[in-house]
Design a protein around this motif. Sequence first.
Motif, PDB file in Angstrom:
ATOM      1  N   MET A 190       0.833  -1.180   0.000  1.00  0.00           N
ATOM      2  CA  MET A 190       0.000   0.000   0.000  1.00  0.00           C
ATOM      3  C   MET A 190       0.877   1.243   0.000  1.00  0.00           C
ATOM      4  O   MET A 190       1.770   1.367   0.819  1.00  0.00           O
ATOM      5  N   THR A 191       0.561   2.127  -0.884  1.00  0.00           N
ATOM      6  CA  THR A 191       1.330   3.361  -0.960  1.00  0.00           C
ATOM      7  C   THR A 191       0.698   4.435  -0.075  1.00  0.00           C
ATOM      8  O   THR A 191      -0.394   4.267   0.458  1.00  0.00           O
ATOM      9  N   GLY A 192       1.394   5.543   0.042  1.00  0.00           N
ATOM     10  CA  GLY A 192       0.878   6.651   0.830  1.00  0.00           C
ATOM     11  C   GLY A 192      -0.425   7.192   0.276  1.00  0.00           C
ATOM     12  O   GLY A 192      -1.324   7.579   1.029  1.00  0.00           O
ATOM     13  N   SER A 193      -0.542   7.210  -1.053  1.00  0.00           N
ATOM     14  CA  SER A 193      -1.786   7.714  -1.640  1.00  0.00           C
ATOM     15  C   SER A 193      -2.945   6.764  -1.372  1.00  0.00           C
ATOM     16  O   SER A 193      -4.092   7.209  -1.251  1.00  0.00           O
ATOM     17  N   ASP A 194      -2.672   5.467  -1.262  1.00  0.00           N
ATOM     18  CA  ASP A 194      -3.729   4.507  -0.907  1.00  0.00           C
ATOM     19  C   ASP A 194      -4.247   4.785   0.497  1.00  0.00           C
ATOM     20  O   ASP A 194      -5.456   4.733   0.753  1.00  0.00           O
ATOM     21  N   TRP A 195      -3.327   5.073   1.417  1.00  0.00           N
ATOM     22  CA  TRP A 195      -3.728   5.383   2.794  1.00  0.00           C
ATOM     23  C   TRP A 195      -4.553   6.653   2.853  1.00  0.00           C
ATOM     24  O   TRP A 195      -5.551   6.726   3.560  1.00  0.00           O
ATOM     25  N   LEU A 196      -4.127   7.664   2.106  1.00  0.00           N
ATOM     26  CA  LEU A 196      -4.878   8.911   2.091  1.00  0.00           C
ATOM     27  C   LEU A 196      -6.267   8.713   1.481  1.00  0.00           C
ATOM     28  O   LEU A 196      -7.249   9.284   1.964  1.00  0.00           O
ATOM     29  N   ALA A 197      -6.356   7.884   0.450  1.00  0.00           N
ATOM     30  CA  ALA A 197      -7.654   7.593  -0.151  1.00  0.00           C
ATOM     31  C   ALA A 197      -8.549   6.862   0.842  1.00  0.00           C
ATOM     32  O   ALA A 197      -9.748   7.152   0.941  1.00  0.00           O
ATOM     33  N   ALA A 198      -7.975   5.927   1.589  1.00  0.00           N
ATOM     34  CA  ALA A 198      -8.751   5.178   2.586  1.00  0.00           C
ATOM     35  C   ALA A 198      -9.251   6.105   3.698  1.00  0.00           C
ATOM     36  O   ALA A 198     -10.413   6.013   4.115  1.00  0.00           O
ATOM     37  N   ILE A 199      -8.406   6.999   4.164  1.00  0.00           N
ATOM     38  CA  ILE A 199      -8.810   7.942   5.211  1.00  0.00           C
ATOM     39  C   ILE A 199      -9.874   8.900   4.679  1.00  0.00           C
ATOM     40  O   ILE A 199     -10.853   9.212   5.364  1.00  0.00           O
ATOM     41  N   GLY A 200      -9.693   9.353   3.440  1.00  0.00           N
ATOM     42  CA  GLY A 200     -10.693  10.220   2.830  1.00  0.00           C
ATOM     43  C   GLY A 200     -12.039   9.541   2.713  1.00  0.00           C
ATOM     44  O   GLY A 200     -13.082  10.137   3.023  1.00  0.00           O
ATOM     45  N   LEU A 201     -12.047   8.283   2.296  1.00  0.00           N
ATOM     46  CA  LEU A 201     -13.297   7.525   2.194  1.00  0.00           C
ATOM     47  C   LEU A 201     -13.928   7.341   3.572  1.00  0.00           C
ATOM     48  O   LEU A 201     -15.151   7.471   3.724  1.00  0.00           O
ATOM     49  N   LEU A 202     -13.117   7.071   4.567  1.00  0.00           N
ATOM     50  CA  LEU A 202     -13.621   6.941   5.934  1.00  0.00           C
ATOM     51  C   LEU A 202     -14.308   8.220   6.386  1.00  0.00           C
ATOM     52  O   LEU A 202     -15.406   8.181   6.955  1.00  0.00           O
ATOM     53  N   LEU A 203     -13.683   9.361   6.119  1.00  0.00           N
ATOM     54  CA  LEU A 203     -14.272  10.633   6.525  1.00  0.00           C
ATOM     55  C   LEU A 203     -15.583  10.909   5.801  1.00  0.00           C
ATOM     56  O   LEU A 203     -16.531  11.427   6.397  1.00  0.00           O
ATOM     57  N   VAL A 204     -15.655  10.551   4.523  1.00  0.00           N
ATOM     58  CA  VAL A 204     -16.896  10.734   3.768  1.00  0.00           C
ATOM     59  C   VAL A 204     -18.003   9.872   4.372  1.00  0.00           C
ATOM     60  O   VAL A 204     -19.114  10.349   4.629  1.00  0.00           O
ATOM     61  N   VAL A 205     -17.709   8.602   4.616  1.00  0.00           N
ATOM     62  CA  VAL A 205     -18.712   7.682   5.164  1.00  0.00           C
ATOM     63  C   VAL A 205     -19.148   8.142   6.549  1.00  0.00           C
ATOM     64  O   VAL A 205     -20.343   8.125   6.875  1.00  0.00           O
ATOM     65  N   GLU A 206     -18.189   8.561   7.379  1.00  0.00           N
ATOM     66  CA  GLU A 206     -18.519   9.018   8.726  1.00  0.00           C
ATOM     67  C   GLU A 206     -19.363  10.296   8.714  1.00  0.00           C
ATOM     68  O   GLU A 206     -20.123  10.541   9.633  1.00  0.00           O
ATOM     69  N   GLY A 207     -19.222  11.106   7.687  1.00  0.00           N
ATOM     70  CA  GLY A 207     -19.937  12.365   7.635  1.00  0.00           C
ATOM     71  C   GLY A 207     -21.319  12.306   7.015  1.00  0.00           C
ATOM     72  O   GLY A 207     -22.078  13.276   7.099  1.00  0.00           O
ATOM     73  N   VAL A 208     -21.681  11.181   6.404  1.00  0.00           N
ATOM     74  CA  VAL A 208     -22.969  11.095   5.705  1.00  0.00           C
ATOM     75  C   VAL A 208     -24.143  11.252   6.667  1.00  0.00           C
ATOM     76  O   VAL A 208     -25.045  12.060   6.424  1.00  0.00           O
ATOM     77  N   LEU A 209     -24.172  10.509   7.748  1.00  0.00           N
ATOM     78  CA  LEU A 209     -25.321  10.555   8.655  1.00  0.00           C
ATOM     79  C   LEU A 209     -25.481  11.913   9.351  1.00  0.00           C
ATOM     80  O   LEU A 209     -26.591  12.447   9.364  1.00  0.00           O
ATOM     81  N   PRO A 210     -24.421  12.506   9.899  1.00  0.00           N
ATOM     82  CA  PRO A 210     -24.618  13.832  10.498  1.00  0.00           C
ATOM     83  C   PRO A 210     -25.080  14.875   9.475  1.00  0.00           C
ATOM     84  O   PRO A 210     -25.810  15.794   9.811  1.00  0.00           O
ATOM     85  N   PHE A 211     -24.653  14.725   8.231  1.00  0.00           N
ATOM     86  CA  PHE A 211     -25.075  15.667   7.196  1.00  0.00           C
ATOM     87  C   PHE A 211     -26.520  15.438   6.778  1.00  0.00           C
ATOM     88  O   PHE A 211     -27.311  16.377   6.659  1.00  0.00           O
ATOM     89  N   ALA A 212     -26.873  14.175   6.554  1.00  0.00           N
ATOM     90  CA  ALA A 212     -28.201  13.848   6.017  1.00  0.00           C
ATOM     91  C   ALA A 212     -29.295  13.870   7.078  1.00  0.00           C
ATOM     92  O   ALA A 212     -30.428  14.254   6.793  1.00  0.00           O
ATOM     93  N   ALA A 213     -28.980  13.427   8.285  1.00  0.00           N
ATOM     94  CA  ALA A 213     -30.001  13.331   9.335  1.00  0.00           C
ATOM     95  C   ALA A 213     -29.380  13.677  10.688  1.00  0.00           C
ATOM     96  O   ALA A 213     -29.132  12.779  11.507  1.00  0.00           O
TER      97      ALA A 213
END
Length: 62
Positions: A1-24
């Motif tokens: 796994m490269t550094g960009s893979d880790w950053l992509a994974a963290i970015g995806l985590l933040l998006v998923v974590e933010g969906v519920l507080p944003f939507a409801a």
Amino acid sequence: MTGSDWLAAIGLLLVVEGVLPFAAPAVWRDGFRRMQALRDGQLRFIGAASMLGGVFLLMLLN
């Protein structure tokens, strides 16, 4: 796994974590209050199950 893979994974985590507080936000707030009422052992069990599920999904991807 490269550094960009880790950053992509963290970015995806933040998006998923933010969906519920944003939507409801009211539902998210109520769920957060319920989690605060749980005992430490219950929270640890939920955390362990979540980590094991994540590891399982990562193993399926490899």
